[in-house]
Design a protein around this motif. Sequence first.
Motif, PDB file in Angstrom:
ATOM      1  N   LYS A  66       0.857  -1.178   0.000  1.00  0.00           N
ATOM      2  CA  LYS A  66       0.000   0.000   0.000  1.00  0.00           C
ATOM      3  C   LYS A  66       0.899   1.236   0.000  1.00  0.00           C
ATOM      4  CE  LYS A  66      -3.374   0.090   2.974  1.00  0.00           C
ATOM      5  NZ  LYS A  66      -4.176   0.288   4.195  1.00  0.00           N
ATOM      6  N   GLU A  67       0.679   2.119  -0.974  1.00  0.00           N
ATOM      7  CA  GLU A  67       1.442   3.356  -1.074  1.00  0.00           C
ATOM      8  C   GLU A  67       0.471   4.521  -1.223  1.00  0.00           C
ATOM      9  OE1 GLU A  67       5.498   2.420  -3.414  1.00  0.00           O
ATOM     10  OE2 GLU A  67       3.689   2.259  -4.646  1.00  0.00           O
ATOM     11  N   TYR A  68       0.971   5.709  -0.980  1.00  0.00           N
ATOM     12  CA  TYR A  68       0.182   6.902  -1.210  1.00  0.00           C
ATOM     13  C   TYR A  68       0.876   7.745  -2.260  1.00  0.00           C
ATOM     14  CZ  TYR A  68      -2.543   5.630   2.846  1.00  0.00           C
ATOM     15  OH  TYR A  68      -3.364   4.960   3.709  1.00  0.00           O
ATOM     16  N   GLU A 101      -4.541   6.648  -2.026  1.00  0.00           N
ATOM     17  CA  GLU A 101      -4.060   5.320  -1.668  1.00  0.00           C
ATOM     18  C   GLU A 101      -3.999   4.447  -2.926  1.00  0.00           C
ATOM     19  OE1 GLU A 101      -5.450   3.164   2.001  1.00  0.00           O
ATOM     20  OE2 GLU A 101      -6.298   1.869   0.446  1.00  0.00           O
ATOM     21  N   ILE A 112      -2.879   0.537  -4.079  1.00  0.00           N
ATOM     22  CA  ILE A 112      -2.486  -0.795  -3.623  1.00  0.00           C
ATOM     23  C   ILE A 112      -1.905  -1.545  -4.815  1.00  0.00           C
ATOM     24  CG2 ILE A 112      -3.249  -2.986  -2.646  1.00  0.00           C
ATOM     25  CD1 ILE A 112      -5.439  -1.375  -1.183  1.00  0.00           C
ATOM     26  N   THR A 113      -0.639  -1.881  -4.706  1.00  0.00           N
ATOM     27  CA  THR A 113       0.045  -2.640  -5.746  1.00  0.00           C
ATOM     28  C   THR A 113       0.015  -4.105  -5.348  1.00  0.00           C
ATOM     29  OG1 THR A 113       1.522  -0.765  -6.097  1.00  0.00           O
ATOM     30  CG2 THR A 113       2.206  -2.861  -7.020  1.00  0.00           C
ATOM     31  N   THR A 114      -0.624  -4.944  -6.160  1.00  0.00           N
ATOM     32  CA  THR A 114      -0.744  -6.355  -5.791  1.00  0.00           C
ATOM     33  C   THR A 114       0.383  -7.202  -6.376  1.00  0.00           C
ATOM     34  OG1 THR A 114      -2.242  -6.708  -7.636  1.00  0.00           O
ATOM     35  CG2 THR A 114      -3.239  -6.297  -5.492  1.00  0.00           C
TER      36      THR A 114
END
Length: 113
Positions: free
Chosen positions: A44-46, A51, A53-55
Motif C-alpha cells: 500500500k502506497e500513497y 491510496e 495498492i500494488t498487488t
Amino acid sequence: MKKVEAIIQQEKLEELKVEMADSFEMLGMTVSQVLGFGNQKGLKEYVRGQEVITTLLPKVKVSCVVLDEKVEEIISLILAICQTGEVGDGKIFVYDIEEAIRIRTGERGANAI
C-alpha cells in the motif's frame, strides 16, 4: 543435474551475482525481472494523497543449472545473502534437469553446463 531458481528482492541481485561468480567459477546464470505476490499480498502506497495498492510486486528471478553435488552449496549461498527474515524475501525452487545441450558445440550433460 538440477536447476536452482530463486525469486529474490531486486536489491540483493548484485551481491548474489558477485558471490556466485566468486564461489562457483564455471557457473552461468539467467536473470529475469518478474512480478508476483505471495504471503506479502502487495504493497500500500500513497501517491499525491491517493491510496494505491500494488498487488504485483517487482522481484528478480535468478536461474542456474548445477551438478547435483553443488545444489546445497548454492541454496546456502542464496539464503545467506537474501534472507532478511521479513515477508517478501522470496522463494527457492529446485528442479530435475533431464538433459542439457550446448547449441554451439553439441556437447551434452555436465559438459554442456
